[in-house]
Design a protein around this motif. Structure first.
Motif, short mmCIF file in Angstrom:
data_model
loop_
_atom_site.label_atom_id
_atom_site.label_comp_id
_atom_site.label_asym_id
_atom_site.label_seq_id
_atom_site.Cartn_x
_atom_site.Cartn_y
_atom_site.Cartn_z
N VAL A 15 161.84 78.87 33.55
CA VAL A 15 161.17 79.60 32.39
C VAL A 15 161.96 80.64 31.64
O VAL A 15 161.58 80.23 30.40
N PHE A 16 162.45 81.51 32.07
CA PHE A 16 163.14 82.45 31.21
C PHE A 16 164.27 81.56 30.31
O PHE A 16 164.58 81.85 29.31
N ALA A 17 165.07 80.82 30.95
CA ALA A 17 166.12 79.91 30.34
C ALA A 17 165.27 79.23 29.02
O ALA A 17 166.04 78.80 28.13
N MET A 18 164.38 78.51 29.41
CA MET A 18 163.51 77.49 28.40
C MET A 18 163.20 78.43 27.38
O MET A 18 163.34 77.94 26.06
N CYS A 19 162.55 79.40 27.52
CA CYS A 19 161.98 80.47 26.41
C CYS A 19 163.26 80.99 25.73
O CYS A 19 163.07 80.95 24.43
N THR A 20 164.31 81.47 26.29
CA THR A 20 165.70 81.72 25.48
C THR A 20 166.10 80.45 24.72
O THR A 20 166.54 80.83 23.56
N LEU A 21 166.32 79.37 25.38
CA LEU A 21 166.44 77.97 24.66
C LEU A 21 165.66 78.04 23.34
O LEU A 21 165.98 77.67 22.21
N PHE A 22 164.47 78.01 23.52
CA PHE A 22 163.48 77.74 22.34
C PHE A 22 163.73 78.85 21.20
O PHE A 22 163.61 78.49 20.04
N SER A 52 155.52 73.60 27.21
CA SER A 52 154.11 73.36 27.09
C SER A 52 153.62 72.59 28.34
O SER A 52 152.68 72.57 29.29
N GLY A 53 154.50 71.49 28.55
CA GLY A 53 154.43 70.70 29.76
C GLY A 53 154.36 71.24 31.08
O GLY A 53 153.66 71.20 32.13
N LEU A 54 155.39 72.44 31.27
CA LEU A 54 155.38 73.18 32.42
C LEU A 54 154.03 74.04 32.76
O LEU A 54 153.94 74.12 33.86
N LEU A 55 153.85 74.58 31.67
CA LEU A 55 152.66 75.02 31.82
C LEU A 55 151.46 74.28 32.16
O LEU A 55 150.58 74.62 33.19
N ILE A 56 151.09 73.22 31.46
CA ILE A 56 150.15 72.25 31.84
C ILE A 56 150.23 71.84 33.32
O ILE A 56 149.12 71.66 34.13
N ASN A 57 151.65 71.44 33.65
CA ASN A 57 151.87 71.01 35.12
C ASN A 57 151.53 72.29 36.10
O ASN A 57 150.83 71.86 37.38
N GLU A 58 151.51 73.32 35.97
CA GLU A 58 150.93 74.45 36.56
C GLU A 58 149.35 74.89 36.70
O GLU A 58 148.75 74.85 37.85
N VAL A 59 148.97 74.44 35.42
CA VAL A 59 147.46 74.40 35.69
C VAL A 59 146.90 73.20 36.45
O VAL A 59 145.98 73.52 37.23
N ILE A 60 147.52 72.11 36.31
CA ILE A 60 146.89 71.01 37.01
C ILE A 60 147.13 71.38 38.54
O ILE A 60 146.30 70.91 39.62
N ASN A 61 148.35 71.81 38.82
CA ASN A 61 148.51 72.25 40.31
C ASN A 61 147.42 73.31 40.84
O ASN A 61 146.96 73.05 41.90
#
Length: 241
Positions: free
Chosen positions: A51-58, A71-80
Motif C-alpha cells: 500500500v505504501f509503495a502504491m501510494c508513492t507510485l501514484f 481503489s481496487g485494493l480498497l474495494i477488495n478490503e471492504v468486500i472482505n
C-alpha cells in the motif's frame, strides 16, 4: 479538589484496569524460538509495504491506472470485511487473537492474491515490449517473468503464513486466495475495458490537468514510451550546453 479526590480513591482506580486493543490487521505473533515463524510473521506485513509503495507510485506517476489499482485494493478490503461479518466463521481454536474478529475469508490472502492477479495481468497486457534492441527485449522479457513470479510467490508465502501461524484455517486461506484472484482479474478487466474511455475524458478536466493526472491505459509498453520521452526532453538542454 480533584487531586485530593483521586488520593482518597486509590483502590477504585487500581480496580479498573485499562483495556488495550491491538490493530487487528497488523497484529502478528509467532512462537518464541521459531525462526520460520518469525520469517512468516514478517511476510504478513507485506500488504502494508505494498500500500505504501502504491501510494508513492501514484504520487510520482500521477496516472489513473495506479489510482484505479489503489481503489481496487480498497474495494477488495471492504468486500472482505463485509463477508467476514456475514459469514461469521471464527478463527481456529489455536489462534492467539485477543479480539473477536472473524476469519472467513483470510484478508491477508485475499489482499495478496488480488494484488498478484492485477499485477500479472498488467505485466502481460500493458508491458509488452515494443521496439528496442534485441538485448533490451530480452532484459525486459526476463523482468516481466521474474516480477510476475515474485508477485505470485509473495502471495503464496503470505497465505501459507496465515495458516502456519494459526490465524486462519486452511479453508479460510484458500477461499481468501481464490476470491482475491477472481476479484483482481475482474477489476483489471473492468478498468482495462471500461476505464480507458473514462480516463481519456477525465484527463481533460481542469482539476486533473492542474494535478498533472494522465491516462496511460492506451499505451503499449508504457515503460519504454516514458523512457524515450524523457530522453527526448533532455536533448534540447544538452545541445544548449
Amino acid at each position: 479538589w480533584s487531586y485530593s479526590r483521586l488520593q482518597s480513591q486509590p483502590c477504585r482506580l487500581m480496580a479498573t484496569p485499562i483495556e488495550y486493543v491491538p490493530v487487528g490487521f497488523s497484529f502478528v505473533e509467532y512462537t518464541k524460538g521459531d525462526p520460520l515463524g518469525q520469517v512468516l510473521a514478517t511476510t504478513s506485513l507485506l500488504p502494508f509495504f505494498i500500500v505504501f509503495a502504491m501510494c508513492t507510485l501514484f504520487a510520482v506517476r500521477r496516472d489513473f491506472f495506479t489510482l484505479a489499482f489503489l481503489s481496487g485494493l480498497l474495494i477488495n478490503e471492504v468486500i472482505n470485511t463485509a463477508l467476514k461479518k456475514y459469514i461469521r466463521e471464527p478463527r481456529p481454536a489455536l489462534s492467539r487473537r485477543v479480539n473477536n474478529e472473524f476469519g472467513m475469508p483470510s484478508s491477508h490472502s485475499q489482499f495478496m492474491f488480488f494484488f498478484a492477479a492485477v499485477y500479472l495481468l498488467f505485466v502481460i497486457v500493458r508491458l509488452r515490449p515494443q521496439g528496442g534492441s534485441s538485448l533490451s527485449h530480452v532484459v525486459n522479457s526476463c523482468f516481466r517473468v521474474a516480477s510476475g513470479v515474485v508477485a505470485v510467490l509473495s502471495a503464496l508465502v503470505v497465505a501459507v503464513s496465515r495458516h502456519y501461524l494459526a490465524y486462519h484455517s486452511t479453508a479460510q486461506v484458500v477461499v481468501g486466495s481464490v476470491l482475491g484472484a477472481v476479484l483482481g482479474a475482474s477489476w483489471f478487466a473492468l478498468v482495462h475495458k471500461l476505464g480507458s474511455p473514462l480516463f481519456a475524458r477525465m484527463e481533460r478536466w481542469s482539476i486533473c490537468q492542474a494535478l498533472l493526472l494522465r491516462d496511460t491505459t492506451g499505451v503499449d509498453d508504457v515503460v519504454r514510451v516514458e523512457y524515450e520521452a524523457i530522453l527526448a526532453a533532455k536533448k534540447p538542454k544538452s545541445k544548449a550546453h
